[in-house]
Design a protein around this motif. Sequence first.
Motif, PDB file in Angstrom:
ATOM      1  N   GLN A 266     -10.761  -3.949 -10.227  1.00 57.81           N
ATOM      2  CA  GLN A 266     -11.615  -3.482 -11.317  1.00 57.81           C
ATOM      3  C   GLN A 266     -11.861  -1.977 -11.258  1.00 57.81           C
ATOM      4  N   ASN A 267     -11.586  -1.358 -10.119  1.00 55.88           N
ATOM      5  CA  ASN A 267     -11.872   0.067  -9.979  1.00 55.88           C
ATOM      6  C   ASN A 267     -10.617   0.887 -10.227  1.00 55.88           C
ATOM      7  N   GLU A 268     -10.849   2.150 -10.496  1.00 58.31           N
ATOM      8  CA  GLU A 268      -9.746   3.051 -10.788  1.00 58.31           C
ATOM      9  C   GLU A 268      -8.829   3.178  -9.581  1.00 58.31           C
ATOM     10  N   GLY A 269      -7.519   3.121  -9.841  1.00 61.56           N
ATOM     11  CA  GLY A 269      -6.545   3.271  -8.768  1.00 61.56           C
ATOM     12  C   GLY A 269      -6.085   1.964  -8.168  1.00 61.56           C
ATOM     13  N   THR A 270      -6.727   0.845  -8.516  1.00 57.59           N
ATOM     14  CA  THR A 270      -6.349  -0.462  -7.984  1.00 57.59           C
ATOM     15  C   THR A 270      -5.625  -1.257  -9.047  1.00 57.59           C
ATOM     16  N   ILE A 271      -5.035  -2.330  -8.636  1.00 59.99           N
ATOM     17  CA  ILE A 271      -4.304  -3.205  -9.546  1.00 59.99           C
ATOM     18  C   ILE A 271      -4.643  -4.642  -9.216  1.00 59.99           C
ATOM     19  N   SER A 272      -4.780  -5.474 -10.234  1.00 58.91           N
ATOM     20  CA  SER A 272      -5.105  -6.883 -10.028  1.00 58.91           C
ATOM     21  C   SER A 272      -3.829  -7.662  -9.733  1.00 58.91           C
ATOM     22  N   VAL A 273      -3.958  -8.609  -8.802  1.00 61.18           N
ATOM     23  CA  VAL A 273      -2.819  -9.468  -8.465  1.00 61.18           C
ATOM     24  C   VAL A 273      -3.322 -10.894  -8.393  1.00 61.18           C
ATOM     25  N   ALA A 274      -2.403 -11.838  -8.607  1.00 62.06           N
ATOM     26  CA  ALA A 274      -2.721 -13.253  -8.524  1.00 62.06           C
ATOM     27  C   ALA A 274      -2.092 -13.827  -7.259  1.00 62.06           C
TER      28      ALA A 274
ATOM     29  N   ILE B 191       5.804   0.308  -3.019  1.00 62.92           N
ATOM     30  CA  ILE B 191       6.310   1.669  -3.190  1.00 62.92           C
ATOM     31  C   ILE B 191       5.710   2.624  -2.155  1.00 62.92           C
ATOM     32  N   GLU B 192       4.647   2.180  -1.459  1.00 62.88           N
ATOM     33  CA  GLU B 192       4.064   3.002  -0.389  1.00 62.88           C
ATOM     34  C   GLU B 192       3.307   2.079   0.566  1.00 62.88           C
ATOM     35  N   GLU B 193       3.679   2.107   1.831  1.00 61.62           N
ATOM     36  CA  GLU B 193       3.038   1.213   2.787  1.00 61.62           C
ATOM     37  C   GLU B 193       1.688   1.772   3.238  1.00 61.62           C
ATOM     38  N   ASP B 194       0.980   0.952   3.987  1.00 62.16           N
ATOM     39  CA  ASP B 194      -0.368   1.309   4.475  1.00 62.16           C
ATOM     40  C   ASP B 194      -0.291   2.534   5.379  1.00 62.16           C
ATOM     41  N   LYS B 195      -1.086   3.580   5.049  1.00 60.00           N
ATOM     42  CA  LYS B 195      -1.109   4.805   5.829  1.00 60.00           C
ATOM     43  C   LYS B 195      -2.208   4.799   6.889  1.00 60.00           C
ATOM     44  N   GLY B 196      -2.812   3.643   7.098  1.00 59.98           N
ATOM     45  CA  GLY B 196      -3.887   3.548   8.076  1.00 59.98           C
ATOM     46  C   GLY B 196      -5.251   3.375   7.463  1.00 59.98           C
ATOM     47  N   ASP B 197      -5.325   3.410   6.116  1.00 58.32           N
ATOM     48  CA  ASP B 197      -6.610   3.260   5.461  1.00 58.32           C
ATOM     49  C   ASP B 197      -6.851   1.847   4.960  1.00 58.32           C
TER      50      ASP B 197
ATOM     51  N   TRP C 203      -4.878   0.145   2.740  1.00 61.81           N
ATOM     52  CA  TRP C 203      -4.441  -0.070   1.360  1.00 61.81           C
ATOM     53  C   TRP C 203      -2.924   0.133   1.251  1.00 61.81           C
ATOM     54  N   THR C 204      -2.316  -0.707   0.435  1.00 57.98           N
ATOM     55  CA  THR C 204      -0.868  -0.640   0.181  1.00 57.98           C
ATOM     56  C   THR C 204      -0.648  -0.409  -1.317  1.00 57.98           C
ATOM     57  N   ARG C 205       0.267   0.508  -1.619  1.00 62.04           N
ATOM     58  CA  ARG C 205       0.546   0.840  -3.025  1.00 62.04           C
ATOM     59  C   ARG C 205       1.708  -0.024  -3.516  1.00 62.04           C
ATOM     60  N   ILE C 206       1.477  -0.738  -4.616  1.00 63.50           N
ATOM     61  CA  ILE C 206       2.490  -1.671  -5.142  1.00 63.50           C
ATOM     62  C   ILE C 206       2.749  -1.371  -6.616  1.00 63.50           C
ATOM     63  N   ARG C 207       3.812  -2.006  -7.128  1.00 63.43           N
ATOM     64  CA  ARG C 207       4.180  -1.817  -8.550  1.00 63.43           C
ATOM     65  C   ARG C 207       4.616  -3.165  -9.109  1.00 63.43           C
ATOM     66  N   ARG C 208       4.122  -3.431 -10.316  1.00 63.98           N
ATOM     67  CA  ARG C 208       4.534  -4.657 -11.008  1.00 63.98           C
ATOM     68  C   ARG C 208       5.661  -4.338 -11.978  1.00 63.98           C
ATOM     69  N   ASN C 209       5.547  -3.258 -12.726  1.00 60.15           N
ATOM     70  CA  ASN C 209       6.592  -2.762 -13.625  1.00 60.15           C
ATOM     71  C   ASN C 209       6.427  -1.256 -13.731  1.00 60.15           C
TER      72      ASN C 209
ATOM     73  N   GLU D 216       1.046   0.014 -11.664  1.00 56.40           N
ATOM     74  CA  GLU D 216       1.091   0.187 -10.223  1.00 56.40           C
ATOM     75  C   GLU D 216      -0.306   0.588  -9.750  1.00 56.40           C
ATOM     76  N   GLY D 217      -0.548   0.398  -8.478  1.00 55.40           N
ATOM     77  CA  GLY D 217      -1.874   0.704  -7.926  1.00 55.40           C
ATOM     78  C   GLY D 217      -1.983   0.218  -6.485  1.00 55.40           C
ATOM     79  N   TYR D 218      -3.188   0.250  -5.984  1.00 54.78           N
ATOM     80  CA  TYR D 218      -3.446  -0.111  -4.584  1.00 54.78           C
ATOM     81  C   TYR D 218      -4.105  -1.481  -4.501  1.00 54.78           C
ATOM     82  N   VAL D 219      -3.724  -2.220  -3.467  1.00 57.02           N
ATOM     83  CA  VAL D 219      -4.354  -3.493  -3.144  1.00 57.02           C
ATOM     84  C   VAL D 219      -4.654  -3.493  -1.647  1.00 57.02           C
ATOM     85  N   PRO D 220      -5.661  -4.268  -1.190  1.00 57.17           N
ATOM     86  CA  PRO D 220      -5.929  -4.339   0.255  1.00 57.17           C
ATOM     87  C   PRO D 220      -4.705  -4.886   0.997  1.00 57.17           C
TER      88      PRO D 220
END
Length: 590
Positions: free
Chosen positions: A533-541, A549-555, A557-563, A567-571
């Motif tokens: 729901q917040n900016e920069g994140t993406i909902s997943v089912a 597209i970008e693995e966890d840098k230690g924080d 969060w992982t950056r993913i893309r649907r199309n 795209e956005g970050y998920v835990p």
Amino acid sequence: MELAFTRPDKVKLLRQPGRLIHSIAGQSESAAWNSLQDQFDNLEKHTQWGIDVLEKYIKFVKERTEIELSYAKQLRNLSKKYQPKKNSKEEEEYRYTSTRAFLATLNEMNDYAGQHEVISENMTSLIIGELTRYVQELKQERKLHFHDGRKAQQHIETCWKQLEASKRRFERDCKEADRAQQYFEKMDADINVTKADVEKARQQAQLRHQMAEDSKAEYSSTLQKFNSEQHDHYYTHIPNIFQKIQEMEERRIVRIGESMKTFAEVDRQVIPIIGKCLDEITKAAESVDHKSDSQMVIEAYKSGFEPPGDVEFEDFTQPMKRTVSESSLSNSRGDGKYEPKFGSKSKGKLWPFIKKNKLSLKLGAGPEDFSNLPPEQRRKKLQQKVDELNKDIQKEMDQRDALTKMKDVYIKNPQMGDAASVDHRLSELEQNIEKLRLEVQKFEGWLAEVEGRLPTRTEQARRQSGLYEAQNTSAVNSCAQDRESSPDGSYTEEQSQETEMKVPATDFDDEFDDEEPLPTIGTCKALYTFEGQNEGTISVAEGEMLYVIEEDKGDGWTRIRRNEDEEGYVPTSYVEVYLDKNAKGAMTYI
């Protein structure tokens, strides 16, 4: 006719006890108290005085024990008074070597007080208790001995009275016999007296003479008996009694001497322990390290800011647009254009002399990410927060493991309990652990930002804003840019219209917006449903497959893309990542 008899004044007598001593003066004197047989009353007073001395010493020791207890209590109260209070600022101050040495001194003083309590306890049991019982026994023994002495004295006085009565009777009969003899001689010489009167006088004189002889025999027997009793009294009974009294008194003297020795030994026994306490205090004092304490001060108050550079000269004589020197400490960061009015005061400040702004955040009222603190202090606070959260997670995990074991026991042995009864609690623990992990990831992200582990400030801020309180991100960022550090670790804020100006777009931002999409480096599967729901994140089912597209840098969060457009970050804990080591820069969408 004359009757021969011994006059009482010819008999050698031994008189009253006061004069009887002369009859035994020839006897050899010993070191015993036999030579004090005429001082019975004085000995009675002396032995009573000895008991009084013993009781006085008991009272002295008792007061000493009370002093020791009072001293120990005061020492304990003193040590407790200066002990650091838990969860207070004082507890933090005891990290320095000098304050740790002081704390060690307080602890040793507590042990020191315990030794004075030991002194009191030992004196009470070994001296006061023993002497109190001994005094009671001594009083009974003394009473018995002097009772026997008085009884023997009364007996010899009774014998003396019997001897005196026999003597007086013998003396009286002798005088009566003398008078009867004189009367007989007078009657016998008188020619006018009849023969019958003479015979009567003679018979009377003989009777008196016989009575005198009987009294003499009785007096002699009584005298021999008295002398025998007197000898036994002064050579057997009284010496035995006096010997017992002397032994009793000597035992008292020995006992009080032993008690005084015990008095010293009780103190001497605790000297080694007291010495150890003092040695520990000395050891703690020697552990004080001024260099270490100075380094701790640096670590505690280091802000991480560099001193400001030289302030450049600003020439106001030329009617031209002037800008503030880049080396000054005015809040030019994040501002658009600087157009000072003529005559206005410069906003430049000298860092070492900056005063604390009235709007500085108070203790406990700062932002969650400690952005009001200097970098070094902020790093310490964030690290401390992460450590606390990890401890809380470990506690929750321990509880979860314990309940899991309990559930397994219930499953194997249903009679011991219902396995379903712990499911609710296990669910709560899982939720708590997940919340705490998210908190840890949040603070670790901020910590990574401070330590410079992340590539850019903007990207990290976007990750955090997408996770936590996106509505406050812009305000926090602007505040972080518009703050200045003061030597006491707080920030000052400039209240001006410049902070409200929007930053105009730059060529760098245009280039960033035209940046090509990041290539995929693998795929991932959503383990849980996540509502971005917040900016920069993406909902997943749950169960959805996506591209990484970008693995966890230690924080966390992982950056993913649907199309191409989503795209956005998920835990990271919500997805299972499958990295493709042979992945190429281009990707194909299905």
